[in-house]
Design a protein around this motif. Structure first.
Motif, PDB file in Angstrom:
ATOM      1  N   UNK A 170     -13.887   2.752 -24.273  1.00 10.98           N
ATOM      2  CA  UNK A 170     -14.644   3.172 -23.146  1.00 10.98           C
ATOM      3  C   UNK A 170     -15.752   2.481 -22.522  1.00 10.98           C
ATOM      4  N   UNK A 171     -15.307   1.712 -21.619  1.00  7.10           N
ATOM      5  CA  UNK A 171     -16.284   0.743 -20.835  1.00  7.10           C
ATOM      6  C   UNK A 171     -16.924   1.378 -19.959  1.00  7.10           C
ATOM      7  N   UNK A 172     -18.180   1.060 -19.538  1.00  7.42           N
ATOM      8  CA  UNK A 172     -18.979   1.498 -18.558  1.00  7.42           C
ATOM      9  C   UNK A 172     -20.127   0.400 -18.032  1.00  7.42           C
ATOM     10  N   UNK A 173     -20.820   0.760 -17.019  1.00  8.03           N
ATOM     11  CA  UNK A 173     -22.021  -0.289 -16.656  1.00  8.03           C
ATOM     12  C   UNK A 173     -23.057  -0.605 -18.018  1.00  8.03           C
ATOM     13  N   UNK A 174     -23.307   0.308 -18.730  1.00  5.83           N
ATOM     14  CA  UNK A 174     -24.103   0.173 -19.763  1.00  5.83           C
ATOM     15  C   UNK A 174     -23.495  -0.745 -20.911  1.00  5.83           C
ATOM     16  N   UNK A 175     -22.406  -0.426 -21.111  1.00  7.26           N
ATOM     17  CA  UNK A 175     -21.650  -1.306 -22.133  1.00  7.26           C
ATOM     18  C   UNK A 175     -21.426  -2.727 -21.663  1.00  7.26           C
ATOM     19  N   UNK A 176     -21.276  -2.960 -20.341  1.00  3.52           N
ATOM     20  CA  UNK A 176     -21.161  -4.392 -19.889  1.00  3.52           C
ATOM     21  C   UNK A 176     -22.337  -4.897 -20.059  1.00  3.52           C
ATOM     22  N   UNK A 177     -23.564  -4.444 -19.750  1.00  2.61           N
ATOM     23  CA  UNK A 177     -24.781  -5.081 -19.818  1.00  2.61           C
ATOM     24  C   UNK A 177     -24.998  -5.122 -21.179  1.00  2.61           C
ATOM     25  N   UNK A 178     -24.748  -4.461 -22.251  1.00  3.86           N
ATOM     26  CA  UNK A 178     -25.065  -4.583 -23.760  1.00  3.86           C
ATOM     27  C   UNK A 178     -24.370  -5.953 -23.946  1.00  3.86           C
ATOM     28  N   UNK A 179     -23.147  -5.957 -23.698  1.00  5.72           N
ATOM     29  CA  UNK A 179     -22.376  -6.971 -24.015  1.00  5.72           C
ATOM     30  C   UNK A 179     -23.101  -8.409 -23.278  1.00  5.72           C
ATOM     31  N   UNK A 180     -23.461  -8.450 -22.193  1.00  2.10           N
ATOM     32  CA  UNK A 180     -24.051  -9.534 -21.518  1.00  2.10           C
ATOM     33  C   UNK A 180     -25.590  -9.723 -22.272  1.00  2.10           C
ATOM     34  N   UNK A 181     -26.210  -8.948 -22.824  1.00  2.64           N
ATOM     35  CA  UNK A 181     -27.145  -9.276 -23.637  1.00  2.64           C
ATOM     36  C   UNK A 181     -26.922 -10.219 -24.741  1.00  2.64           C
ATOM     37  N   UNK A 227     -29.823  -5.784 -11.675  1.00  2.00           N
ATOM     38  CA  UNK A 227     -29.215  -6.318 -12.931  1.00  2.00           C
ATOM     39  C   UNK A 227     -27.692  -5.853 -13.272  1.00  2.00           C
ATOM     40  N   UNK A 228     -27.482  -4.591 -13.136  1.00  2.00           N
ATOM     41  CA  UNK A 228     -26.020  -4.304 -13.544  1.00  2.00           C
ATOM     42  C   UNK A 228     -24.988  -4.787 -12.730  1.00  2.00           C
ATOM     43  N   UNK A 229     -25.207  -5.554 -11.914  1.00  2.14           N
ATOM     44  CA  UNK A 229     -24.129  -6.560 -11.213  1.00  2.14           C
ATOM     45  C   UNK A 229     -23.978  -7.807 -11.695  1.00  2.14           C
ATOM     46  N   UNK A 230     -24.536  -8.185 -12.660  1.00  2.00           N
ATOM     47  CA  UNK A 230     -24.488  -9.486 -13.244  1.00  2.00           C
ATOM     48  C   UNK A 230     -22.877  -9.676 -13.731  1.00  2.00           C
ATOM     49  N   UNK A 231     -22.556 -10.973 -13.387  1.00  2.00           N
ATOM     50  CA  UNK A 231     -21.227 -11.254 -13.902  1.00  2.00           C
ATOM     51  C   UNK A 231     -21.396 -12.077 -15.249  1.00  2.00           C
ATOM     52  N   UNK A 232     -20.252 -12.350 -15.872  1.00  2.00           N
ATOM     53  CA  UNK A 232     -20.157 -13.205 -17.096  1.00  2.00           C
ATOM     54  C   UNK A 232     -20.536 -14.665 -16.889  1.00  2.00           C
TER      55      UNK A 232
END
Length: 268
Positions: A77-88, A140-145
């Motif tokens: 279940x992916x979301x903006x928050x999960x993506x940002x968490x993985x980026x951190x 911040x939530x538009x960051x790419x890998x």
């Protein structure tokens, strides 16, 4: 350590950990300039705990959202928050590997006032360049890998004393287009795993070298670094949205030049 040394070093750690001016440089300078003895591993752990508590309390809502999002992402279940968490997490890996592989080398050869003076000026100019030239429009939530890894590799450079972890990550974030506040907020979130890893490494050395500790000094260090870091985070976010990075660039220039002048006079 005397009480006055504990107070000064705790406030220095709390006030500089999240500003783009290098906390490690400011903690090294008192011993180099004033002749104070090294504060020791126990105190380093204490003030890191204080700053960690400050940033976690201040960003508690963000941390909660990122944690929930990350856990849900493990189930697909992916979301903006999960993506940002993985980026951190991903942005932390380069600095963690660099610290593991090069920490002893840096500790031996680069913890000198001259290195601090040079990096303070050089990376201060880099911060100024990013502040005045970069197109700062990405949230911040538009960051790419790719952008995240760029910030992560920049963070690894901060192992060099005087660079400033927050300064180099904000510089990198602004260069790829993040607005100032988003750059600062992402830098603060990145500080959490780095402080945990750094504090854990220091704590492991502490456990392997049992000794008597000044419990009162340690507790005072935690308290003062926590209070000063919390105040610093709050006002820093307000300052950069109005004035940008120029005050910190000017401070870095004055600090670097002043330190060079002091070292030159001391050597003559």
């Amino acid at each position: 350590m005397s009480t006055i040394e504990v107070i000064i070093l705790s406030l220095i750690q709390g006030l500089t950990e999240f500003l783009p001016i290098s906390s490690s440089a400011h903690l090294i300078l008192p011993s180099a300039v004033l002749g104070w003895q090294d504060q020791g591993i126990a105190f380093d752990v204490a003030v890191h705990v204080g700053t960690l508590l400050a940033v976690m309390l201040y960003f508690r809502q963000d941390i909660g959202n990122l944690t929930v999002g990350w856990v849900k992402s493990l189930g697909g279940n992916h979301s903006t928050d999960s993506k940002l968490a993985w980026w951190v997490i991903l942005a932390t890996i380069p600095a963690a590997l660099a610290g593991l592989l090069a920490a002893d080398l840096i500790e031996t050869f680069l913890r000198s006032p001259w290195v601090i003076a040079i990096t303070t000026i050089v990376f201060g100019l880099a911060l100024w360049w990013a502040d005045v030239t970069a197109k700062q429009h990405i949230p911040m939530n538009a960051l790419t890998l790719k952008q995240t890894l760029f910030i992560g590799f920049a963070q690894a450079i901060a192992l060099i004393p005087g660079t400033s972890r927050s300064g180099i990550t904000m510089t990198a974030a602004m260069l790829i287009g993040l607005d100032k506040v988003s750059a600062a907020r992402f830098s603060f979130l990145l500080s959490i795993p780095i402080i945990v890893l750094s504090g854990g490494y220091q704590a492991s050395k502490l456990l392997s070298e049992p000794a008597e500790y000044d419990v009162g000094g340690i507790l005072l260090g935690v308290l003062l670094s926590f209070i000063s870091a919390t105040i610093c985070i709050h006002f820093f976010l307000k300052i950069i949205s109005r004035m940008g990075m120029l005050p910190f660039v000017i401070y870095r220039m004055l600090l670097g030049i002043g330190l060079m002048a002091f070292l030159s006079l001391s050597a003559s």
